[in-house]
Design a protein around this motif. Structure first.
Motif, PDB file in Angstrom:
ATOM      1  N   PHE A  12       0.808  -1.213   0.000  1.00 35.49           N
ATOM      2  CA  PHE A  12       0.000   0.000   0.000  1.00 35.49           C
ATOM      3  C   PHE A  12       0.843   1.265   0.000  1.00 35.49           C
ATOM      4  O   PHE A  12       0.600   2.160  -0.813  1.00 35.49           O
ATOM      5  CB  PHE A  12      -0.976  -0.017   1.186  1.00 35.49           C
ATOM      6  N   PRO A  13       1.868   1.389   0.850  1.00 31.49           N
ATOM      7  CA  PRO A  13       2.676   2.615   0.801  1.00 31.49           C
ATOM      8  C   PRO A  13       3.363   2.804  -0.547  1.00 31.49           C
ATOM      9  O   PRO A  13       3.535   3.926  -0.996  1.00 31.49           O
ATOM     10  CB  PRO A  13       3.705   2.434   1.916  1.00 31.49           C
ATOM     11  N   LEU A  14       3.732   1.726  -1.215  1.00 24.97           N
ATOM     12  CA  LEU A  14       4.370   1.836  -2.523  1.00 24.97           C
ATOM     13  C   LEU A  14       3.391   2.381  -3.553  1.00 24.97           C
ATOM     14  O   LEU A  14       3.758   3.223  -4.376  1.00 24.97           O
ATOM     15  CB  LEU A  14       4.916   0.481  -2.974  1.00 24.97           C
ATOM     16  N   ALA A  15       2.156   1.927  -3.497  1.00 24.75           N
ATOM     17  CA  ALA A  15       1.154   2.424  -4.438  1.00 24.75           C
ATOM     18  C   ALA A  15       0.878   3.904  -4.179  1.00 24.75           C
ATOM     19  O   ALA A  15       0.783   4.698  -5.107  1.00 24.75           O
ATOM     20  CB  ALA A  15      -0.130   1.609  -4.312  1.00 24.75           C
ATOM     21  N   ALA A  16       0.758   4.279  -2.924  1.00 23.46           N
ATOM     22  CA  ALA A  16       0.520   5.687  -2.584  1.00 23.46           C
ATOM     23  C   ALA A  16       1.713   6.535  -2.991  1.00 23.46           C
ATOM     24  O   ALA A  16       1.570   7.635  -3.519  1.00 23.46           O
ATOM     25  CB  ALA A  16       0.255   5.823  -1.085  1.00 23.46           C
ATOM     26  N   SER A  17       2.898   6.013  -2.775  1.00 26.38           N
ATOM     27  CA  SER A  17       4.103   6.762  -3.128  1.00 26.38           C
ATOM     28  C   SER A  17       4.250   6.890  -4.640  1.00 26.38           C
ATOM     29  O   SER A  17       4.700   7.911  -5.132  1.00 26.38           O
ATOM     30  CB  SER A  17       5.313   6.072  -2.493  1.00 26.38           C
ATOM     31  N   ALA A  18       3.832   5.870  -5.385  1.00 28.71           N
ATOM     32  CA  ALA A  18       3.909   5.955  -6.850  1.00 28.71           C
ATOM     33  C   ALA A  18       3.008   7.071  -7.364  1.00 28.71           C
ATOM     34  O   ALA A  18       3.373   7.794  -8.282  1.00 28.71           O
ATOM     35  CB  ALA A  18       3.524   4.621  -7.474  1.00 28.71           C
ATOM     36  N   GLN A  19       1.831   7.223  -6.755  1.00 33.05           N
ATOM     37  CA  GLN A  19       0.926   8.294  -7.159  1.00 33.05           C
ATOM     38  C   GLN A  19       1.551   9.648  -6.833  1.00 33.05           C
ATOM     39  O   GLN A  19       1.427  10.594  -7.598  1.00 33.05           O
ATOM     40  CB  GLN A  19      -0.411   8.139  -6.444  1.00 33.05           C
ATOM     41  N   ASP A  20       2.224   9.747  -5.709  1.00 35.00           N
ATOM     42  CA  ASP A  20       2.863  11.002  -5.314  1.00 35.00           C
ATOM     43  C   ASP A  20       4.048  11.341  -6.216  1.00 35.00           C
ATOM     44  O   ASP A  20       4.498  12.473  -6.224  1.00 35.00           O
ATOM     45  CB  ASP A  20       3.328  10.931  -3.864  1.00 35.00           C
ATOM     46  N   ASP A  21       4.552  10.373  -6.957  1.00 36.34           N
ATOM     47  CA  ASP A  21       5.676  10.614  -7.854  1.00 36.34           C
ATOM     48  C   ASP A  21       5.220  11.100  -9.229  1.00 36.34           C
ATOM     49  O   ASP A  21       6.040  11.273 -10.119  1.00 36.34           O
ATOM     50  CB  ASP A  21       6.512   9.336  -8.022  1.00 36.34           C
ATOM     51  N   ASP A  22       3.939  11.334  -9.410  1.00 35.03           N
ATOM     52  CA  ASP A  22       3.403  11.808 -10.677  1.00 35.03           C
ATOM     53  C   ASP A  22       3.817  13.272 -10.866  1.00 35.03           C
ATOM     54  O   ASP A  22       3.344  14.152 -10.151  1.00 35.03           O
ATOM     55  CB  ASP A  22       1.879  11.674 -10.667  1.00 35.03           C
ATOM     56  N   PRO A  23       4.698  13.557 -11.828  1.00 40.16           N
ATOM     57  CA  PRO A  23       5.190  14.923 -11.990  1.00 40.16           C
ATOM     58  C   PRO A  23       4.095  15.933 -12.347  1.00 40.16           C
ATOM     59  O   PRO A  23       4.179  17.096 -11.948  1.00 40.16           O
ATOM     60  CB  PRO A  23       6.236  14.827 -13.101  1.00 40.16           C
ATOM     61  N   ILE A  24       3.073  15.496 -13.064  1.00 42.46           N
ATOM     62  CA  ILE A  24       1.967  16.406 -13.410  1.00 42.46           C
ATOM     63  C   ILE A  24       1.225  16.802 -12.139  1.00 42.46           C
ATOM     64  O   ILE A  24       0.987  17.984 -11.883  1.00 42.46           O
ATOM     65  CB  ILE A  24       1.004  15.758 -14.436  1.00 42.46           C
ATOM     66  N   LYS A  25       0.874  15.813 -11.344  1.00 37.99           N
ATOM     67  CA  LYS A  25       0.164  16.077 -10.085  1.00 37.99           C
ATOM     68  C   LYS A  25       1.021  16.963  -9.180  1.00 37.99           C
ATOM     69  O   LYS A  25       0.518  17.909  -8.571  1.00 37.99           O
ATOM     70  CB  LYS A  25      -0.178  14.762  -9.389  1.00 37.99           C
ATOM     71  N   GLN A  26       2.305  16.660  -9.091  1.00 34.85           N
ATOM     72  CA  GLN A  26       3.202  17.458  -8.255  1.00 34.85           C
ATOM     73  C   GLN A  26       3.275  18.898  -8.745  1.00 34.85           C
ATOM     74  O   GLN A  26       3.281  19.833  -7.940  1.00 34.85           O
ATOM     75  CB  GLN A  26       4.604  16.834  -8.226  1.00 34.85           C
ATOM     76  N   SER A  27       3.341  19.086 -10.051  1.00 33.82           N
ATOM     77  CA  SER A  27       3.448  20.452 -10.572  1.00 33.82           C
ATOM     78  C   SER A  27       2.177  21.244 -10.283  1.00 33.82           C
ATOM     79  O   SER A  27       2.239  22.424  -9.930  1.00 33.82           O
ATOM     80  CB  SER A  27       3.758  20.459 -12.079  1.00 33.82           C
ATOM     81  N   ILE A  28       1.030  20.605 -10.398  1.00 36.93           N
ATOM     82  CA  ILE A  28      -0.237  21.285 -10.118  1.00 36.93           C
ATOM     83  C   ILE A  28      -0.339  21.612  -8.624  1.00 36.93           C
ATOM     84  O   ILE A  28      -0.722  22.721  -8.249  1.00 36.93           O
ATOM     85  CB  ILE A  28      -1.435  20.445 -10.602  1.00 36.93           C
ATOM     86  N   GLU A  29       0.036  20.673  -7.781  1.00 32.18           N
ATOM     87  CA  GLU A  29       0.022  20.935  -6.334  1.00 32.18           C
ATOM     88  C   GLU A  29       0.979  22.065  -5.980  1.00 32.18           C
ATOM     89  O   GLU A  29       0.664  22.913  -5.142  1.00 32.18           O
ATOM     90  CB  GLU A  29       0.367  19.672  -5.559  1.00 32.18           C
ATOM     91  N   ALA A  30       2.131  22.089  -6.610  1.00 28.58           N
ATOM     92  CA  ALA A  30       3.100  23.163  -6.355  1.00 28.58           C
ATOM     93  C   ALA A  30       2.538  24.511  -6.812  1.00 28.58           C
ATOM     94  O   ALA A  30       2.699  25.529  -6.116  1.00 28.58           O
ATOM     95  CB  ALA A  30       4.424  22.861  -7.048  1.00 28.58           C
ATOM     96  N   ARG A  31       1.878  24.534  -7.963  1.00 25.70           N
ATOM     97  CA  ARG A  31       1.257  25.777  -8.440  1.00 25.70           C
ATOM     98  C   ARG A  31       0.205  26.257  -7.458  1.00 25.70           C
ATOM     99  O   ARG A  31       0.142  27.448  -7.134  1.00 25.70           O
ATOM    100  CB  ARG A  31       0.633  25.569  -9.830  1.00 25.70           C
ATOM    101  N   HIS A  32      -0.625  25.337  -6.976  1.00 26.76           N
ATOM    102  CA  HIS A  32      -1.646  25.713  -6.006  1.00 26.76           C
ATOM    103  C   HIS A  32      -1.007  26.280  -4.736  1.00 26.76           C
ATOM    104  O   HIS A  32      -1.482  27.291  -4.204  1.00 26.76           O
ATOM    105  CB  HIS A  32      -2.520  24.517  -5.645  1.00 26.76           C
ATOM    106  N   GLY A  33       0.030  25.635  -4.257  1.00 24.99           N
ATOM    107  CA  GLY A  33       0.717  26.117  -3.051  1.00 24.99           C
ATOM    108  C   GLY A  33       1.329  27.487  -3.260  1.00 24.99           C
ATOM    109  O   GLY A  33       1.233  28.374  -2.395  1.00 24.99           O
TER     110      GLY A  33
END
Length: 151
Positions: A12-33
C-alpha cells in the motif's frame, strides 16, 4: 490468508508513493501552493488597503517581502506539458499557456517587476499600501485573464 494481508498492506505505501511521484500532479500541487502563498500575502495587503485590517507597518512589510521573495521562484517552470485544464485534475491552467509560453513568461515577469521594492513601498502609512496592491493585482490580473480558467 494472514500473509496475503500483510503483503497487501506492505504494498500500500508503494502504491501511494507511486501516485505522489506523478510529476503532473506534483506540478499542479506546487502551483496551487505557490498561488496560495501569494494570496495569503496579497490578502493581508489588500485588507490594509481597504481599511478592513488595521495598518501595521511590520506586517505589511513582511507580506510585501514575502511576495517579492515568491517572485524570485521560477513559477513558469511548474507548467509541465499535460497539466492544462481538461488534461489534468485540479488544473485551471488554460492550454493557451503552452502555445504562448513566451507571453506567459512575460506576464510573470510583469509580476516580478511589480513586486520590486514593494517591501519598502508599503512603509510609512496605510496610504502607501493601496498603490502596491493595485500594481501587484494588475500584474496578477493580466495573467489570469488570459491563462486561467474561470472558477
Amino acid at each position: 490468508m494472514r500473509h496475503i494481508l500483510i503483503a497487501a498492506l506492505a504494498l500500500f505505501p508503494l502504491a501511494a508513493s507511486a501516485q505522489d511521484d506523478d510529476p503532473i500532479k506534483q506540478s499542479i500541487e506546487a502551483r496551487h501552493g505557490y498561488l496560495q502563498m501569494l494570496a495569503i500575502n496579497m490578502g493581508t495587503l489588500s485588507g490594509m488597503a481597504k481599511g478592513e485590517v488595521a495598518y501595521d507597518e511590520t506586517v505589511a512589510s513582511r507580506a510585501a517581502a514575502n511576495i517579492e521573495a515568491l517572485t524570485h521562484y521560477d513559477y513558469p517552470s511548474l507548467f509541465l506539458e499535460g497539466s492544462a485544464a481538461g488534461q489534468a485534475e485540479d488544473s485551471a491552467a488554460k492550454p493557451d499557456i503552452w502555445t504562448n509560453m513566451d507571453d506567459f513568461k512575460a506576464k510573470f515577469a510583469g509580476l516580478q517587476e511589480a513586486a520590486v521594492g514593494a517591501t519598502d513601498a508599503v512603509k510609512g502609512g496605510e496610504g502607501n499600501v493601496g498603490p502596491v496592491v493595485q500594481k501587484l493585482g494588475g500584474a496578477c490580473k493580466a495573467c489570469h485573464d488570459l491563462y486561467r480558467e474561470k472558477s
